[in-house]
Design a protein around this motif. Structure first.
Motif, PDB file in Angstrom:
ATOM      1  N   TRP A   1      37.527  40.542  30.421  1.00  0.00           N
ATOM      2  CA  TRP A   1      38.505  41.610  30.675  1.00  0.00           C
ATOM      3  C   TRP A   1      38.962  42.128  29.324  1.00  0.00           C
ATOM      4  CZ3 TRP A   1      40.289  44.932  34.032  1.00  0.00           C
ATOM      5  CH2 TRP A   1      41.535  45.517  33.836  1.00  0.00           C
TER       6      TRP A   1
ATOM      7  N   ARG B   1      43.491  46.586  39.728  1.00  0.00           N
ATOM      8  CA  ARG B   1      44.233  45.526  39.029  1.00  0.00           C
ATOM      9  C   ARG B   1      45.147  44.759  39.989  1.00  0.00           C
ATOM     10  NH1 ARG B   1      43.924  49.237  34.789  1.00  0.00           N
ATOM     11  NH2 ARG B   1      45.859  50.267  35.330  1.00  0.00           N
ATOM     12  N   LEU B   2      45.804  45.482  40.885  1.00  0.00           N
ATOM     13  CA  LEU B   2      46.699  44.827  41.833  1.00  0.00           C
ATOM     14  C   LEU B   2      45.935  44.022  42.886  1.00  0.00           C
ATOM     15  CD1 LEU B   2      49.271  47.707  42.399  1.00  0.00           C
ATOM     16  CD2 LEU B   2      49.653  45.560  41.140  1.00  0.00           C
ATOM     17  N   ARG B   3      44.833  44.568  43.349  1.00  0.00           N
ATOM     18  CA  ARG B   3      44.075  43.917  44.417  1.00  0.00           C
ATOM     19  C   ARG B   3      43.266  42.715  43.934  1.00  0.00           C
ATOM     20  NH1 ARG B   3      39.991  46.886  48.697  1.00  0.00           N
ATOM     21  NH2 ARG B   3      39.473  45.009  49.821  1.00  0.00           N
ATOM     22  N   HIS B   4      42.615  42.860  42.770  1.00  0.00           N
ATOM     23  CA  HIS B   4      41.674  41.835  42.317  1.00  0.00           C
ATOM     24  C   HIS B   4      42.156  40.988  41.144  1.00  0.00           C
ATOM     25  CE1 HIS B   4      38.866  44.843  44.267  1.00  0.00           C
ATOM     26  NE2 HIS B   4      38.765  43.758  45.011  1.00  0.00           N
ATOM     27  N   ARG B   5      43.182  41.437  40.453  1.00  0.00           N
ATOM     28  CA  ARG B   5      43.720  40.718  39.292  1.00  0.00           C
ATOM     29  C   ARG B   5      42.614  40.310  38.317  1.00  0.00           C
ATOM     30  NH1 ARG B   5      47.974  36.431  40.911  1.00  0.00           N
ATOM     31  NH2 ARG B   5      48.350  36.740  38.709  1.00  0.00           N
TER      32      ARG B   5
ATOM     33  N   HIS C   1      43.050  37.848  35.444  1.00  0.00           N
ATOM     34  CA  HIS C   1      43.146  36.435  35.805  1.00  0.00           C
ATOM     35  C   HIS C   1      41.787  35.833  36.155  1.00  0.00           C
ATOM     36  CE1 HIS C   1      47.512  36.355  35.728  1.00  0.00           C
ATOM     37  NE2 HIS C   1      47.461  37.561  36.271  1.00  0.00           N
TER      38      HIS C   1
END
Length: 193
Positions: free
Chosen positions: A138, A173-177, A180
């Motif tokens: 990332w 970004r919110l759905r899959h992070r 992280h």
């Protein structure tokens, strides 16, 4: 899973550290690398340099897949299924490239399921693609810096679509992070040419 690593994009040993990590993570099997980050974060620049370093270090010819499969400006979510389901498929991997001039699907690009591969795209790093990868990366950069880079690169073509694309990136970004899910996180202020 190996310990996550955070690197600065400006580090002089970035390519060496990434190359060593990627080859070690593969444990002698086919390396499969997923590189994700927002538009303008430096993914393409890093991917091109990294593949050259990996080829030199491994003596193998690598396949590099860029983000040429999105079906138009509203199609970032295609990465969520195309990468794990087609690009990294065990049998007959490949994908249909998008013909931006025609606004329609273009030629199919076939891939070799045995050769090392690096896939770089916004939306590339999901739980499904991470499960098929040997190393996940990332890359992050400030939103203002990313926008400036992306518009300098793509100019008038991208400017009307920036807001729509940014919303899709945020949903990803919110759905899959993806940050992280990453084995390696790169903090990017600037990537020089």
């Amino acid at each position: 899973m190996a310990v996550p690593l955070t690197l600065a994009a400006g580090s002089p040993d970035l390519l060496d550290a990434l190359t060593a990590r990627i080859l070690a993570d593969a444990h002698g099997s086919r390396p499969v690398v997923i590189l994700d980050g927002g538009s303008g974060s430096g993914k393409t620049t890093l991917a091109n340099r990294l593949v050259a370093a990996l080829e030199a270090a491994s003596g193998s010819a690598w396949q590099l897949v860029h983000d040429d499969f999105y079906p138009g400006w509203a199609g970032l979510s295609a990465a969520w299924t195309v990468i794990p389901g087609e690009i990294l498929a065990a049998h007959d991997p490949g994908y249909r490239m998008w013909d931006w001039k025609a606004g329609a699907p273009g030629e199919r690009r076939s891939l070799d399921p045995h050769r090392p591969i690096l896939v770089e795209a916004c939306g590339a790093l999901t739980p499904a693609s991470a499960a098929l990868a040997t190393t996940t990366i990332w890359i992050q950069a400030d939103a203002a810096v990313r926008k400036q880079r992306a518009l300098a690169r793509d100019g008038d073509m991208f400017e009307p679509w920036w807001a729509l694309w940014a919303v899709q990136e945020e949903l990803h970004r919110l759905r899959h992070r993806p940050g992280h899910l990453a084995d390696v996180r790169i903090v990017c202020e600037e990537l020089s040419s």
